[in-house]
Design a protein around this motif. Structure first.
Motif, PDB file in Angstrom:
ATOM      1  N   LYS A  80      -4.424 -14.655 -12.783  1.00  0.00           N
ATOM      2  CA  LYS A  80      -4.488 -13.506 -13.708  1.00  0.00           C
ATOM      3  C   LYS A  80      -3.941 -13.897 -15.082  1.00  0.00           C
ATOM      4  CE  LYS A  80      -3.580 -10.359  -9.878  1.00  0.00           C
ATOM      5  NZ  LYS A  80      -2.494 -11.006  -9.102  1.00  0.00           N
ATOM      6  N   HIS A 113      -4.996  -9.188 -16.395  1.00  0.00           N
ATOM      7  CA  HIS A 113      -3.982  -8.538 -15.550  1.00  0.00           C
ATOM      8  C   HIS A 113      -3.797  -7.049 -15.896  1.00  0.00           C
ATOM      9  CE1 HIS A 113      -0.206  -9.783 -13.069  1.00  0.00           C
ATOM     10  NE2 HIS A 113      -0.544  -8.550 -12.787  1.00  0.00           N
ATOM     11  N   ASN A 162      -6.191  -3.189 -13.232  1.00  0.00           N
ATOM     12  CA  ASN A 162      -5.538  -2.018 -13.839  1.00  0.00           C
ATOM     13  C   ASN A 162      -6.339  -1.416 -14.992  1.00  0.00           C
ATOM     14  OD1 ASN A 162      -3.042  -2.113 -12.227  1.00  0.00           O
ATOM     15  ND2 ASN A 162      -2.696  -4.056 -13.278  1.00  0.00           N
ATOM     16  N   TYR A 209      -4.252  -3.457  -4.433  1.00  0.00           N
ATOM     17  CA  TYR A 209      -2.917  -4.084  -4.369  1.00  0.00           C
ATOM     18  C   TYR A 209      -1.900  -3.041  -3.925  1.00  0.00           C
ATOM     19  CZ  TYR A 209      -1.429  -2.612  -9.215  1.00  0.00           C
ATOM     20  OH  TYR A 209      -1.071  -1.935 -10.344  1.00  0.00           O
ATOM     21  N   PRO A 211      -1.001  -2.272  -0.884  1.00  0.00           N
ATOM     22  CA  PRO A 211      -1.550  -1.409   0.171  1.00  0.00           C
ATOM     23  C   PRO A 211      -0.466  -0.846   1.096  1.00  0.00           C
ATOM     24  CG  PRO A 211      -1.925  -3.723   0.712  1.00  0.00           C
ATOM     25  CD  PRO A 211      -1.387  -3.684  -0.698  1.00  0.00           C
ATOM     26  N   LEU A 212       0.724  -1.502   1.104  1.00  0.00           N
ATOM     27  CA  LEU A 212       1.821  -1.018   1.963  1.00  0.00           C
ATOM     28  C   LEU A 212       2.882  -0.285   1.150  1.00  0.00           C
ATOM     29  CD1 LEU A 212       2.328  -4.184   4.230  1.00  0.00           C
ATOM     30  CD2 LEU A 212       0.787  -2.242   4.572  1.00  0.00           C
ATOM     31  N   ALA A 214       4.392  -1.438  -1.661  1.00  0.00           N
ATOM     32  CA  ALA A 214       5.311  -2.316  -2.416  1.00  0.00           C
ATOM     33  C   ALA A 214       6.785  -2.011  -2.110  1.00  0.00           C
ATOM     34  CB  ALA A 214       5.033  -2.171  -3.912  1.00  0.00           C
ATOM     35  N   ASN A 216       9.144  -3.732  -1.468  1.00  0.00           N
ATOM     36  CA  ASN A 216      10.118  -4.683  -2.036  1.00  0.00           C
ATOM     37  C   ASN A 216      10.407  -4.421  -3.512  1.00  0.00           C
ATOM     38  OD1 ASN A 216       7.380  -5.286  -2.350  1.00  0.00           O
ATOM     39  ND2 ASN A 216       7.769  -7.425  -2.824  1.00  0.00           N
ATOM     40  N   LEU A 228       5.085   3.835   4.132  1.00  0.00           N
ATOM     41  CA  LEU A 228       5.294   3.304   5.500  1.00  0.00           C
ATOM     42  C   LEU A 228       6.037   4.304   6.390  1.00  0.00           C
ATOM     43  CD1 LEU A 228       6.171  -0.457   4.782  1.00  0.00           C
ATOM     44  CD2 LEU A 228       4.302   0.339   6.239  1.00  0.00           C
ATOM     45  N   HIS A 243       2.030  -0.940  14.303  1.00  0.00           N
ATOM     46  CA  HIS A 243       2.973  -0.644  13.215  1.00  0.00           C
ATOM     47  C   HIS A 243       2.233   0.156  12.133  1.00  0.00           C
ATOM     48  CE1 HIS A 243       5.671  -1.404   9.803  1.00  0.00           C
ATOM     49  NE2 HIS A 243       6.601  -1.690  10.711  1.00  0.00           N
ATOM     50  N   ALA A 245       2.088  -0.306   9.142  1.00  0.00           N
ATOM     51  CA  ALA A 245       1.456  -1.243   8.191  1.00  0.00           C
ATOM     52  C   ALA A 245       0.016  -1.549   8.608  1.00  0.00           C
ATOM     53  CB  ALA A 245       2.267  -2.539   8.108  1.00  0.00           C
ATOM     54  N   LYS A 262       1.184  -8.627   0.508  1.00  0.00           N
ATOM     55  CA  LYS A 262       2.194  -9.688   0.428  1.00  0.00           C
ATOM     56  C   LYS A 262       3.116  -9.642   1.635  1.00  0.00           C
ATOM     57  CE  LYS A 262       6.637 -10.861  -0.507  1.00  0.00           C
ATOM     58  NZ  LYS A 262       7.919 -10.261  -0.081  1.00  0.00           N
ATOM     59  N   SER A 263       3.379 -10.806   2.200  1.00  0.00           N
ATOM     60  CA  SER A 263       4.506 -10.931   3.114  1.00  0.00           C
ATOM     61  C   SER A 263       5.024 -12.358   3.016  1.00  0.00           C
ATOM     62  CB  SER A 263       4.118 -10.613   4.557  1.00  0.00           C
ATOM     63  OG  SER A 263       5.257 -10.838   5.370  1.00  0.00           O
ATOM     64  N   ASN A 265       7.098 -13.321   5.504  1.00  0.00           N
ATOM     65  CA  ASN A 265       7.646 -13.468   6.846  1.00  0.00           C
ATOM     66  C   ASN A 265       6.514 -13.878   7.803  1.00  0.00           C
ATOM     67  OD1 ASN A 265       7.728 -11.872   9.558  1.00  0.00           O
ATOM     68  ND2 ASN A 265       9.875 -12.164   8.994  1.00  0.00           N
ATOM     69  N   GLN A 271       0.609 -10.791  11.699  1.00  0.00           N
ATOM     70  CA  GLN A 271       0.205  -9.415  12.092  1.00  0.00           C
ATOM     71  C   GLN A 271      -0.762  -8.821  11.073  1.00  0.00           C
ATOM     72  OE1 GLN A 271       3.917  -7.322  12.199  1.00  0.00           O
ATOM     73  NE2 GLN A 271       4.581  -8.362  14.070  1.00  0.00           N
ATOM     74  N   HIS A 302       3.464   1.100  -8.859  1.00  0.00           N
ATOM     75  CA  HIS A 302       3.526   0.159  -9.999  1.00  0.00           C
ATOM     76  C   HIS A 302       3.104   0.896 -11.265  1.00  0.00           C
ATOM     77  CE1 HIS A 302       4.010  -3.765  -7.900  1.00  0.00           C
ATOM     78  NE2 HIS A 302       3.441  -3.135  -6.889  1.00  0.00           N
TER      79      HIS A 302
HETATM   80  N1  LIG Z   1      -2.811  -6.679 -10.396  1.00  0.00           N
HETATM   81  C1  LIG Z   1      -1.614  -6.156 -10.431  1.00  0.00           C
HETATM   82  O1  LIG Z   1      -1.158  -5.594 -11.446  1.00  0.00           O
HETATM   83  C2  LIG Z   1      -0.751  -6.242  -9.206  1.00  0.00           C
HETATM   84  C3  LIG Z   1       0.379  -5.424  -9.106  1.00  0.00           C
HETATM   85  C4  LIG Z   1       1.127  -5.505  -7.946  1.00  0.00           C
HETATM   86  C5  LIG Z   1       0.763  -6.365  -6.924  1.00  0.00           C
HETATM   87  N2  LIG Z   1      -0.333  -7.179  -7.058  1.00  0.00           N
HETATM   88  C6  LIG Z   1      -0.742  -8.135  -5.979  1.00  0.00           C
HETATM   89  O2  LIG Z   1      -0.808  -7.428  -4.768  1.00  0.00           O
HETATM   90  C7  LIG Z   1       0.079  -8.011  -3.809  1.00  0.00           C
HETATM   91  C8  LIG Z   1       0.567  -6.960  -2.840  1.00  0.00           C
HETATM   92  O3  LIG Z   1       1.280  -5.925  -3.491  1.00  0.00           O
HETATM   93  P1  LIG Z   1       2.880  -5.773  -3.395  1.00  0.00           P
HETATM   94  O4  LIG Z   1       3.468  -7.113  -3.127  1.00  0.00           O
HETATM   95  O5  LIG Z   1       3.342  -5.038  -4.586  1.00  0.00           O
HETATM   96  O6  LIG Z   1       3.098  -4.794  -2.182  1.00  0.00           O
HETATM   97  P2  LIG Z   1       2.645  -4.660  -0.638  1.00  0.00           P
HETATM   98  O7  LIG Z   1       1.809  -5.808  -0.218  1.00  0.00           O
HETATM   99  O8  LIG Z   1       2.145  -3.277  -0.482  1.00  0.00           O
HETATM  100  O9  LIG Z   1       4.038  -4.702   0.104  1.00  0.00           O
HETATM  101  C9  LIG Z   1       4.825  -5.846   0.223  1.00  0.00           C
HETATM  102  C10 LIG Z   1       6.095  -5.445   1.015  1.00  0.00           C
HETATM  103  O10 LIG Z   1       5.717  -5.041   2.330  1.00  0.00           O
HETATM  104  C11 LIG Z   1       6.434  -5.825   3.295  1.00  0.00           C
HETATM  105  N3  LIG Z   1       5.518  -6.066   4.411  1.00  0.00           N
HETATM  106  C12 LIG Z   1       4.469  -6.909   4.483  1.00  0.00           C
HETATM  107  N4  LIG Z   1       3.839  -6.831   5.672  1.00  0.00           N
HETATM  108  C13 LIG Z   1       4.529  -5.901   6.388  1.00  0.00           C
HETATM  109  C14 LIG Z   1       4.363  -5.389   7.693  1.00  0.00           C
HETATM  110  N5  LIG Z   1       3.386  -5.806   8.501  1.00  0.00           N
HETATM  111  N6  LIG Z   1       5.248  -4.452   8.116  1.00  0.00           N
HETATM  112  C15 LIG Z   1       6.240  -4.013   7.309  1.00  0.00           C
HETATM  113  N7  LIG Z   1       6.435  -4.474   6.037  1.00  0.00           N
HETATM  114  C16 LIG Z   1       5.584  -5.408   5.588  1.00  0.00           C
HETATM  115  C17 LIG Z   1       6.819  -7.098   2.589  1.00  0.00           C
HETATM  116  O11 LIG Z   1       8.018  -7.627   3.141  1.00  0.00           O
HETATM  117  P3  LIG Z   1       8.088  -9.129   3.776  1.00  0.00           P
HETATM  118  O12 LIG Z   1       7.661 -10.084   2.689  1.00  0.00           O
HETATM  119  O13 LIG Z   1       9.512  -9.252   4.139  1.00  0.00           O
HETATM  120  O14 LIG Z   1       7.164  -9.129   4.958  1.00  0.00           O
HETATM  121  C18 LIG Z   1       7.069  -6.597   1.162  1.00  0.00           C
HETATM  122  O15 LIG Z   1       8.378  -6.036   1.073  1.00  0.00           O
HETATM  123  C19 LIG Z   1       1.137  -8.678  -4.671  1.00  0.00           C
HETATM  124  O16 LIG Z   1       1.900  -9.639  -3.969  1.00  0.00           O
HETATM  125  C20 LIG Z   1       0.277  -9.247  -5.776  1.00  0.00           C
HETATM  126  O17 LIG Z   1      -0.369 -10.445  -5.350  1.00  0.00           O
HETATM  127  C21 LIG Z   1      -1.110  -7.098  -8.174  1.00  0.00           C
END
Ligand SMILES: NC(=O)c1ccc[n+]([C@@H]2O[C@H](COP(=O)([O-])OP(=O)(O)OC[C@H]3O[C@@H](n4cnc5c(N)ncnc54)[C@H](OP(=O)(O)O)[C@@H]3O)[C@@H](O)[C@H]2O)c1
Length: 323
Positions: A80, A113, A162, A209, A211-212, A214, A216, A228, A243, A245, A262-263, A265, A271, A302
């Motif tokens: 990006k 981006h 976005n 993006y 989907p869970l 965020a 963290n 969640l 789960h 998720a 993102k994970s 772990n 999973q 976000h």
């Molecule tokens: N284009 C944009 O502006 C933009 C903005 C935001 C994000 N993104 C992209 O989208 C990706 C995903 O979004 P995000 O990272 O914001 O949030 P997300 O994927 O919705 O959530 C990530 C969080 O969920 C936890 N998680 C993952 N799998 C899980 C599961 N099976 N059960 C319970 N918790 C789980 C992760 O912890 P653990 O790591 O400990 O598993 C982390 O804390 C980003 O990494 C990035 O690549 C793009």
């Protein structure tokens, strides 16, 4: 979706439906994360200059290629373009930096981006990174530079992230190559139904993006609704004995959107990947509709609060917020 778990984009190139997100994965962790993800079957990695870990991702990919178990052409790598590099002459320079850092020869997909620009920044220069909005740099200029990257073979596909409907419309009026995707926040609290309809008409695929929800995020507030923990999601998860998720990921997959999760772990990486497999479990229509139509909470995780005054901040209007 094809049987290989990919979706055809408007330029006839396939994109794997599930991507590993790399935001907020520490440099020290990233090598294990990439290795784990590739070993369980991920082939799509979502990166960005902003995440500050592209060099480490590149080193890890290079190690994986040396093992000869996986080839560059097996992977789909997204990069990006950050807001500080929107000027025409900066776009190519920044793309080359990303390709070199990721050690990936070319990008499968390069996204703008955000639609707003920051004051121009020379990435070679070590002075502190500026993030003041510059409303004079129009994303049309940026898009024209992105198109040159396709012609030069530096990137296979180009897209947006976005962008709202009006902003996409402006790109469509001038483009030589249509954006293949628009990557935006999508989950049941931010379902983006209107944007999905608009993008379908123009054959632009939505990538989801966060989907869970965020979980963290560092800017979490005490009263934020957590997807969640949502009652409806949890009760459906209980019914399928999975789960919450898994329900949230299937919700995106069943809408035929790309899902970027993102994970860091190993177990959760595995999973999450299982959710792409229709044999694992499928949401029945009633449950899908409960998630899609009955959940009334609306929330964006976000928001880039401090940039809301930018002319091209995409989510100003009510309709950009409540789909
Ligand atoms: N284009 C944009 O502006 C933009 C903005 C935001 C994000 N993104 C992209 O989208 C990706 C995903 O979004 P995000 O990272 O914001 O949030 P997300 O994927 O919705 O959530 C990530 C969080 O969920 C936890 N998680 C993952 N799998 C899980 C599961 N099976 N059960 C319970 N918790 C789980 C992760 O912890 P653990 O790591 O400990 O598993 C982390 O804390 C980003 O990494 C990035 O690549 C793009």
């Amino acid at each position: 979706m094809s049987s290989s778990g990919s979706i055809l984009m408007n330029n006839k190139i396939e994109i794997p439906q599930l991507a590993l997100g790399t935001y907020d994965i520490a440099k020290e962790e990233i090598s294990n994360v990439i290795e784990s993800a590739l070993s369980v079957g991920y082939r799509h990695i979502d990166c960005a200059w902003l995440y500050g870990n592209e060099k480490e991702i590149g080193a890890s990919l290079s190690q994986q290629f040396q093992k000869n178990e996986i080839k560059r052409s097996d992977l789909f790598i997204t990069g990006k373009l950050w807001c500080s590099f929107h000027k025409f002459e900066r776009v190519r320079q920044q793309c080359v930096i990303t390709i070199n850092d990721l050690q990936c020869q070319y990008l499968d997909l390069f996204l703008i981006h955000w639609p707003f620009a920051f004051v121009d920044h020379d990435p070679q220069n070590n002075e502190e990174h500026q993030s003041n909005v510059d409303d004079e740099i129009d994303f049309i200029e940026t898009w024209r530079a992105m198109e040159v990257l396709v012609d030069e073979g530096l990137v296979k596909s180009i897209g947006l992230s976005n962008f709202n409907e009006e902003q996409i419309e402006r790109i469509l009026q001038i483009c030589k190559y249509k954006p293949v995707v628009n990557q935006v926040e999508i989950h049941p609290y931010c379902p983006q139904i209107q944007l999905e309809i608009f993008c379908k008409i123009h054959q632009i695929l939505l990538e989801a993006y966060a989907p869970l929800g965020a979980n963290n995020r560092q800017w979490k507030k005490e009263n934020d609704p957590e997807i969640l923990e949502d009652k409806t999601i949890k009760s459906i998860a209980d019914k399928y004995n999975v789960h919450p998720a898994a329900i949230l990921l299937r919700y995106i997959i069943d809408r035929n959107l790309v899902c970027v999760v993102k994970s860091a772990n190993y177990q959760r990486i595995e999973q999450n990947f299982q959710c792409i497999n229709q044999n694992h479990f499928q949401l029945d229509e009633e449950d899908f509709n409960k998630i899609h139509n009955d959940i009334q909470i609306r929330f964006r995780y976000h928001q880039v609060e401090e940039k809301k005054y930018a002319k091209e901040y995409p989510f100003k209007q009510w309709k950009d917020f409540i789909p």
